[in-house]
Design a protein around this motif. Structure first.
Motif, PDB file in Angstrom:
ATOM      1  N   ARG A   8       0.812  -1.222   0.000  1.00  0.00           N
ATOM      2  CA  ARG A   8       0.000   0.000   0.000  1.00  0.00           C
ATOM      3  C   ARG A   8       0.844   1.270   0.000  1.00  0.00           C
ATOM      4  NH1 ARG A   8      -4.346   2.198   4.593  1.00  0.00           N
ATOM      5  NH2 ARG A   8      -5.349   3.714   3.208  1.00  0.00           N
ATOM      6  N   ARG A   9       1.987   1.232   0.697  1.00  0.00           N
ATOM      7  CA  ARG A   9       2.732   2.462   0.959  1.00  0.00           C
ATOM      8  C   ARG A   9       4.132   2.520   0.348  1.00  0.00           C
ATOM      9  NH1 ARG A   9      -1.203   5.959   2.150  1.00  0.00           N
ATOM     10  NH2 ARG A   9      -2.411   5.369   4.000  1.00  0.00           N
ATOM     11  N   PHE A  10       4.507   1.554  -0.513  1.00  0.00           N
ATOM     12  CA  PHE A  10       5.822   1.517  -1.161  1.00  0.00           C
ATOM     13  C   PHE A  10       6.957   1.119  -0.200  1.00  0.00           C
ATOM     14  CE2 PHE A  10       3.393   3.987  -4.095  1.00  0.00           C
ATOM     15  CZ  PHE A  10       3.976   3.855  -5.347  1.00  0.00           C
ATOM     16  N   PHE A  11       6.812   1.478   1.058  1.00  0.00           N
ATOM     17  CA  PHE A  11       7.816   1.133   2.072  1.00  0.00           C
ATOM     18  C   PHE A  11       7.233   0.085   3.012  1.00  0.00           C
ATOM     19  CE2 PHE A  11       9.521   5.738   1.812  1.00  0.00           C
ATOM     20  CZ  PHE A  11      10.381   5.388   0.784  1.00  0.00           C
ATOM     21  N   PRO A  12       8.076  -0.780   3.610  1.00  0.00           N
ATOM     22  CA  PRO A  12       9.535  -0.734   3.536  1.00  0.00           C
ATOM     23  C   PRO A  12      10.093  -1.339   2.248  1.00  0.00           C
ATOM     24  CG  PRO A  12       8.841  -2.546   4.936  1.00  0.00           C
ATOM     25  CD  PRO A  12       7.601  -1.794   4.580  1.00  0.00           C
ATOM     26  N   ASN A  13      11.320  -0.904   1.898  1.00  0.00           N
ATOM     27  CA  ASN A  13      12.127  -1.598   0.916  1.00  0.00           C
ATOM     28  C   ASN A  13      12.727  -2.821   1.604  1.00  0.00           C
ATOM     29  OD1 ASN A  13      11.532   0.570  -0.719  1.00  0.00           O
ATOM     30  ND2 ASN A  13      13.516   1.561  -0.447  1.00  0.00           N
ATOM     31  N   PHE A  14      13.443  -3.654   0.868  1.00  0.00           N
ATOM     32  CA  PHE A  14      13.941  -4.900   1.449  1.00  0.00           C
ATOM     33  C   PHE A  14      15.447  -5.056   1.249  1.00  0.00           C
ATOM     34  CE2 PHE A  14       9.460  -5.387   0.787  1.00  0.00           C
ATOM     35  CZ  PHE A  14       9.033  -6.002   1.962  1.00  0.00           C
ATOM     36  N   LEU A  15      16.130  -5.255   2.372  1.00  0.00           N
ATOM     37  CA  LEU A  15      17.578  -5.457   2.395  1.00  0.00           C
ATOM     38  C   LEU A  15      17.835  -6.932   2.690  1.00  0.00           C
ATOM     39  CD1 LEU A  15      20.483  -4.312   2.428  1.00  0.00           C
ATOM     40  CD2 LEU A  15      20.119  -3.715   4.824  1.00  0.00           C
ATOM     41  N   ASN A  16      18.537  -7.591   1.794  1.00  0.00           N
ATOM     42  CA  ASN A  16      18.753  -9.033   1.892  1.00  0.00           C
ATOM     43  C   ASN A  16      20.048  -9.331   2.640  1.00  0.00           C
ATOM     44  OD1 ASN A  16      18.834 -11.787   1.532  1.00  0.00           O
ATOM     45  ND2 ASN A  16      19.276 -11.701  -0.672  1.00  0.00           N
ATOM     46  N   LEU A  17      19.944  -9.597   3.937  1.00  0.00           N
ATOM     47  CA  LEU A  17      21.130  -9.895   4.740  1.00  0.00           C
ATOM     48  C   LEU A  17      21.735 -11.246   4.384  1.00  0.00           C
ATOM     49  CD1 LEU A  17      20.137  -8.689   8.345  1.00  0.00           C
ATOM     50  CD2 LEU A  17      21.250  -7.407   6.513  1.00  0.00           C
ATOM     51  N   ASP A  18      20.994 -12.062   3.634  1.00  0.00           N
ATOM     52  CA  ASP A  18      21.505 -13.372   3.245  1.00  0.00           C
ATOM     53  C   ASP A  18      22.297 -13.337   1.947  1.00  0.00           C
ATOM     54  OD1 ASP A  18      20.343 -14.863   5.423  1.00  0.00           O
ATOM     55  OD2 ASP A  18      18.400 -14.516   4.479  1.00  0.00           O
ATOM     56  N   ALA A  19      22.311 -12.207   1.251  1.00  0.00           N
ATOM     57  CA  ALA A  19      23.180 -12.094   0.076  1.00  0.00           C
ATOM     58  C   ALA A  19      24.620 -12.339   0.519  1.00  0.00           C
ATOM     59  CB  ALA A  19      23.038 -10.713  -0.556  1.00  0.00           C
ATOM     60  N   THR A  20      25.379 -13.040  -0.271  1.00  0.00           N
ATOM     61  CA  THR A  20      26.724 -13.452   0.143  1.00  0.00           C
ATOM     62  C   THR A  20      27.585 -12.276   0.581  1.00  0.00           C
ATOM     63  OG1 THR A  20      27.391 -13.388  -2.191  1.00  0.00           O
ATOM     64  CG2 THR A  20      26.710 -15.521  -1.285  1.00  0.00           C
ATOM     65  N   PHE A  21      27.452 -11.144  -0.093  1.00  0.00           N
ATOM     66  CA  PHE A  21      28.286  -9.981   0.198  1.00  0.00           C
ATOM     67  C   PHE A  21      27.731  -9.144   1.351  1.00  0.00           C
ATOM     68  CE2 PHE A  21      25.545  -9.476  -3.478  1.00  0.00           C
ATOM     69  CZ  PHE A  21      24.736  -8.417  -3.114  1.00  0.00           C
ATOM     70  N   ASN A  22      26.539  -9.501   1.855  1.00  0.00           N
ATOM     71  CA  ASN A  22      25.952  -8.783   2.996  1.00  0.00           C
ATOM     72  C   ASN A  22      26.120  -9.539   4.310  1.00  0.00           C
ATOM     73  OD1 ASN A  22      25.093  -6.550   1.597  1.00  0.00           O
ATOM     74  ND2 ASN A  22      23.003  -7.277   1.293  1.00  0.00           N
ATOM     75  N   GLN A  23      26.839 -10.625   4.290  1.00  0.00           N
ATOM     76  CA  GLN A  23      26.998 -11.443   5.485  1.00  0.00           C
ATOM     77  C   GLN A  23      28.280 -11.081   6.235  1.00  0.00           C
ATOM     78  OE1 GLN A  23      26.647 -15.635   4.516  1.00  0.00           O
ATOM     79  NE2 GLN A  23      24.925 -15.273   3.142  1.00  0.00           N
ATOM     80  N   SER A  24      28.249 -11.343   7.536  1.00  0.00           N
ATOM     81  CA  SER A  24      29.427 -11.137   8.378  1.00  0.00           C
ATOM     82  C   SER A  24      29.690 -12.407   9.165  1.00  0.00           C
ATOM     83  CB  SER A  24      29.214  -9.962   9.341  1.00  0.00           C
ATOM     84  OG  SER A  24      30.258  -9.903  10.293  1.00  0.00           O
ATOM     85  N   GLU A  25      30.958 -12.796   9.197  1.00  0.00           N
ATOM     86  CA  GLU A  25      31.337 -14.007   9.942  1.00  0.00           C
ATOM     87  C   GLU A  25      31.160 -13.831  11.453  1.00  0.00           C
ATOM     88  OE1 GLU A  25      34.911 -11.442   8.970  1.00  0.00           O
ATOM     89  OE2 GLU A  25      33.176 -12.267   7.894  1.00  0.00           O
ATOM     90  N   ASP A  26      30.995 -12.586  11.899  1.00  0.00           N
ATOM     91  CA  ASP A  26      30.839 -12.318  13.335  1.00  0.00           C
ATOM     92  C   ASP A  26      29.385 -12.351  13.809  1.00  0.00           C
ATOM     93  OD1 ASP A  26      33.603 -11.965  13.719  1.00  0.00           O
ATOM     94  OD2 ASP A  26      33.480  -9.885  13.057  1.00  0.00           O
ATOM     95  N   TRP A  27      28.428 -12.506  12.870  1.00  0.00           N
ATOM     96  CA  TRP A  27      27.009 -12.488  13.252  1.00  0.00           C
ATOM     97  C   TRP A  27      26.629 -13.775  13.971  1.00  0.00           C
ATOM     98  CZ3 TRP A  27      22.314 -14.923  12.785  1.00  0.00           C
ATOM     99  CH2 TRP A  27      21.164 -14.151  13.038  1.00  0.00           C
ATOM    100  N   ARG A  28      25.990 -13.642  15.130  1.00  0.00           N
ATOM    101  CA  ARG A  28      25.514 -14.792  15.894  1.00  0.00           C
ATOM    102  C   ARG A  28      24.067 -14.541  16.310  1.00  0.00           C
ATOM    103  NH1 ARG A  28      29.521 -16.108  14.037  1.00  0.00           N
ATOM    104  NH2 ARG A  28      31.396 -17.067  14.937  1.00  0.00           N
ATOM    105  N   ALA A  29      23.216 -15.552  16.150  1.00  0.00           N
ATOM    106  CA  ALA A  29      21.794 -15.398  16.451  1.00  0.00           C
ATOM    107  C   ALA A  29      21.541 -15.088  17.912  1.00  0.00           C
ATOM    108  CB  ALA A  29      21.035 -16.656  16.039  1.00  0.00           C
ATOM    109  N   ASP A  30      22.436 -15.547  18.804  1.00  0.00           N
ATOM    110  CA  ASP A  30      22.232 -15.325  20.240  1.00  0.00           C
ATOM    111  C   ASP A  30      22.972 -14.101  20.771  1.00  0.00           C
ATOM    112  OD1 ASP A  30      24.776 -16.297  19.907  1.00  0.00           O
ATOM    113  OD2 ASP A  30      24.655 -17.813  21.495  1.00  0.00           O
ATOM    114  N   ASP A  31      23.552 -13.326  19.876  1.00  0.00           N
ATOM    115  CA  ASP A  31      24.283 -12.125  20.276  1.00  0.00           C
ATOM    116  C   ASP A  31      23.296 -10.962  20.406  1.00  0.00           C
ATOM    117  OD1 ASP A  31      25.932  -9.956  20.662  1.00  0.00           O
ATOM    118  OD2 ASP A  31      27.043 -10.173  18.775  1.00  0.00           O
ATOM    119  N   PRO A  32      23.119 -10.379  21.599  1.00  0.00           N
ATOM    120  CA  PRO A  32      22.165  -9.267  21.756  1.00  0.00           C
ATOM    121  C   PRO A  32      22.565  -8.024  20.962  1.00  0.00           C
ATOM    122  CG  PRO A  32      23.470  -9.558  23.752  1.00  0.00           C
ATOM    123  CD  PRO A  32      23.771 -10.735  22.875  1.00  0.00           C
ATOM    124  N   GLN A  33      23.832  -7.958  20.539  1.00  0.00           N
ATOM    125  CA  GLN A  33      24.282  -6.831  19.716  1.00  0.00           C
ATOM    126  C   GLN A  33      24.639  -7.288  18.299  1.00  0.00           C
ATOM    127  OE1 GLN A  33      27.421  -4.967  22.226  1.00  0.00           O
ATOM    128  NE2 GLN A  33      25.996  -3.255  22.390  1.00  0.00           N
TER     129      GLN A  33
END
Length: 735
Positions: A380-405
């Motif tokens: 309805r409103r055009f937003f939000p746009n979508f950022l794909n964190l799963d794209a290979t170049f958008n990933q970080s080896e330091d990301w952890r699902a249980d990390d509060p930060q």
């Protein structure tokens, strides 16, 4: 003997006697007796050897006049004097005409360069007066001759050149948690730390607005949900305490009660602690919703930059799975869906949903329900746009699902498309970083200049030679601008260089910003890959596999050279798929004037944005994704993929999900969906009819079609420049 010359702008350059000879020769050719080469040589030699070691342009021209008057060719002297006067008048007339167009609020490429700015207001006029008179100063004082020549000959565009003398940076991702925890000072008074959600929302607005006045680009919050979540809990505790006071009871054991979610439910049938908790939840949800409404309202009404432009703001969210974070996400989406004012779509902030597998992508994921809501709101409103964190170049080896930060290791983007993540000189993060400046190469012109070469291999080889030369010039120009930016003092950016930029907490007011700005990026942009390929091969990359192969080779070459420049200059160079707005027509207009109307190249009023398939080329959404996807990995300074939908998307959010699925499948980094959205400017009525001429509700013909211009929305196409309007009219649906 003359050795150096002081130009009109104050610059000192080496003396070139040929300029004297050329001026005299031109005057002679406008007389009946024509050219006298011997006299030209005599006068030139006499002035060159008899003049002072350093002279002004005016003094040299006075000397030429005197020599001509004392010669036998007084007719030449008259022509020379007349030419000098005409040039002086022309210089003043150009400025006068430009000012008059601004004063008379003419709709042209000067006043409509930025569709987000109202150049018709007094403050807007002052901005344009300043902008248009500052650019020549930059040309004359701050650019090298090599760069100036590249700009003059339409090979290079320096973005935000009017801000160049201010030493400002482009954009930054705000570490809002720091602002909320410690407060800040922006020069007059201090803002205290936040304690409740209402204050946190307001401080978020103030942070974005204040920084906008210190920078020339956009402002973004990289983890809106994570940053505001603690203040949801604070507000919940506050509501529990209100009930303690009301009931005369101690409910302190409920302060940190574990909650699965914050959902408004009726109190009937509830008793004891359960009733107290639900009552506090209901009150908290109401407060959060009002705070999100206020945030959106403020971002569409608070003006910056002298009162003529709302803050170019973006917020990233979607990966906080806590009950409090989910509350923030849900209520910002609900407020967005509802609209502002008479129900119109909010232009800002640009909202970006951070999609992540295991968080929000599959039905079993914790935030899947909110992802579904996000798709409904986008429909309805055009937003939000979508950022794909799963794209290979958008990933970080330091990301952890249980990390509060974990948000520290998630890429965030500016809504227009600007991306900052990789970092040679510090942590790999988006937070507290941004783009320093960027410049765009006109690769179409380089290709046009090679069209006369019949042998295809030689033609393409010559193109790459020209491209390589322009890349060298662009990298050097960006380095020189950064060296100039480094001389700024921290006190010139009271908020940015005290609370926002990574490492700025180490700076004192009178320190330069040199030690910290290398955390930012320098963007090498390009425009018109489609037209460039037509010039080189006869077809663009959307219609021909061989052209696509060449397109990938071109952008890959730019990427590889950017990496080399990073090593050579020790900066973070990145490649940007340029979000051209005013530039899309500027490059084309000047190239058409020189080379004529070339089919598929200069025959439209605009060049295609960056690596996109041309907007007029009819193809499926899947084909568009297949063609554009590989460029996202190479353009890490920023990119965007979009699909044009047909009909009313309001009742079809599933099609939005299909586009996001496609982004995931083709490794696309960032994307959005465009669709029809008409709005009556008199009564606020909205629908998705393709060719609406009259409002069905009030009968008004004062209608506007809400559209995305480069990544952000514009509430009225009245502020679009001619080139972007032409592009809008050419857009076709992707089935």
């Amino acid at each position: 003997m003359i050795q150096t010359v002081i130009k009109r702008d104050g610059r000192i350059v080496g003396f070139n006697e040929e300029k004297i000879a050329t001026a005299i020769r031109k005057a002679m050719l406008h007389t009946e007796n024509g050219e006298d080469r011997e006299l030209v040589r005599q006068i030139t030699d006499h002035i060159s050897f008899k003049g002072d070691s350093q002279m002004t342009v005016e003094a040299i021209q006075d000397a030429v006049e005197l020599e001509l008057m004392n010669s036998s060719r007084k007719d030449v002297a008259q022509k020379y004097i007349a030419y000098r006067n005409q040039r002086s008048i022309a210089r003043k007339a150009k400025t006068r005409d430009m000012f008059l167009e601004i004063i008379n609020i003419k709709s042209n490429d000067i006043t409509r360069e930025n569709a987000n700015m109202n150049a018709d207001t007094p403050a807007g006029m002052m901005m344009k007066f300043s902008s248009e008179t500052t650019k020549p100063f930059v040309d004359d004082y701050l650019l090298s001759e090599e760069v100036k020549e590249a700009v003059e000959n339409n090979y290079l565009h320096i973005h935000d050149k009017d801000y160049y003398p201010t030493k400002s940076l482009t954009c930054v991702q705000h570490p809002l948690d720091h602002i909320l925890k410690y407060g800040f000072s922006a020069g007059h008074g201090e803002s205290r730390p936040a304690k409740r959600i209402e204050t946190a929302s307001i401080l978020g607005c103030i942070s974005l607005e204040t920084a906008q006045n210190e920078m020339h680009g956009g402002q973004a919050i990289p983890a809106f949900d994570f940053y505001l979540a603690p203040y949801v809990r604070n507000s919940f505790i506050e509501e529990i305490k209100n009930l303690e006071e009301l009931n005369g009871q101690n409910y302190s054991h409920l302060y940190q009660q574990k909650l699965d979610d914050y959902v408004n439910r009726p109190l009937e049938g509830l008793s004891g602690d359960e009733r107290i908790i639900q009552h506090a939840v209901n009150k908290t949800v109401s407060r959060v919703h009002q705070s999100m409404e206020a945030f959106i309202h403020n971002m569409n009404t608070i003006h910056s930059r002298g009162g003529n432009q709302v803050v170019f703001s973006s917020i990233n969210y979607g990966t906080d799975t806590s009950a409090e974070g989910r509350c923030i996400i849900r209520e910002i989406l609900k407020s967005t869906y509802r609209g502002v004012g008479n129900g119109e779509t909010a232009i800002f902030p640009i909202q970006i949903w951070k999609k992540k597998r295991g968080v929000s992508y599959l039905p079993e994921d914790r935030n899947y329900d909110l992802y579904q809501l996000a798709c409904k709101v986008t429909a309805r409103r055009f937003f939000p746009n979508f950022l794909n964190l799963d794209a290979t170049f958008n990933q970080s080896e330091d990301w952890r699902a249980d990390d509060p930060q974990r948000y520290m290791h998630e890429v965030a983007t500016m809504g227009c498309r600007t991306r900052v993540f990789e970092n040679r000189f510090g942590p790999k993060t988006s937070i507290g970083r941004g783009n320093l400046s960027f410049s765009t190469i006109n690769i179409v012109r380089l290709a046009i200049e090679c069209m006369h070469i019949e042998n295809k291999e030689e033609r393409i080889a010559q193109f790459f030679a020209k491209l390589d030369h322009m890349l060298d010039i662009t990298a050097r120009q960006l380095h020189e601008r950064m060296e100039f930016q480094k001389t700024a003092y921290a006190k010139q950016f009271p908020l940015l260089m005290s609370s926002l930029w990574l490492g700025s907490e180490k700076l004192k007011p009178n320190d330069t910003i040199a030690p910290v700005i290398n955390q930012g990026t320098l963007g090498i942009g390009f425009i018109g890959l489609a037209e460039c390929l037509v010039a080189l091969t006869g077809k663009h990359h959307g219609e021909d596999a061989a052209s696509q192969e060449l397109g990938l080779k071109i952008v890959s070459y730019i990427r590889n050279r950017a990496n080399q420049f990073s090593e050579e200059y020790q900066h973070n160079y990145s490649v940007l798929a340029t979000p051209a707005e005013g530039l899309s027509g500027k490059f084309t207009r000047r190239d058409r004037k020189k080379f004529g109307s070339l089919p598929g190249i200069t025959d439209r009023d605009y060049y295609t944005n960056s690596n996109h398939v041309p907007v007029y080329y009819k193809c499926s959404a899947r084909h568009k994704a297949e063609v554009e996807a590989p460029y996202h990995e190479m353009t890490r300074g920023g990119h965007i993929f979009y699909v044009e939908m047909d009909g009313d998307a309001t009742h079809n959010p599933e099609v939005i999900m299909q586009v996001v699925d496609m982004m995931d499948r083709y490794n696309i980094g960032y994307g959005s969906v465009n669709h029809n959205r008409n709005r009556c400017l008199d009564c606020g009525y909205e629908n998705a009819e393709t060719h609406l001429e009259k409002c069905p509700k009030c009968g008004s013909t004062h209608l506007d079609k809400l559209q995305r211009i480069t990544g952000y929305l514009v509430g009225t196409t009245d502020r679009w420049n001619k080139a972007k309007l032409a592009e809008l009219n050419d857009r076709v649906v992707h089935n």
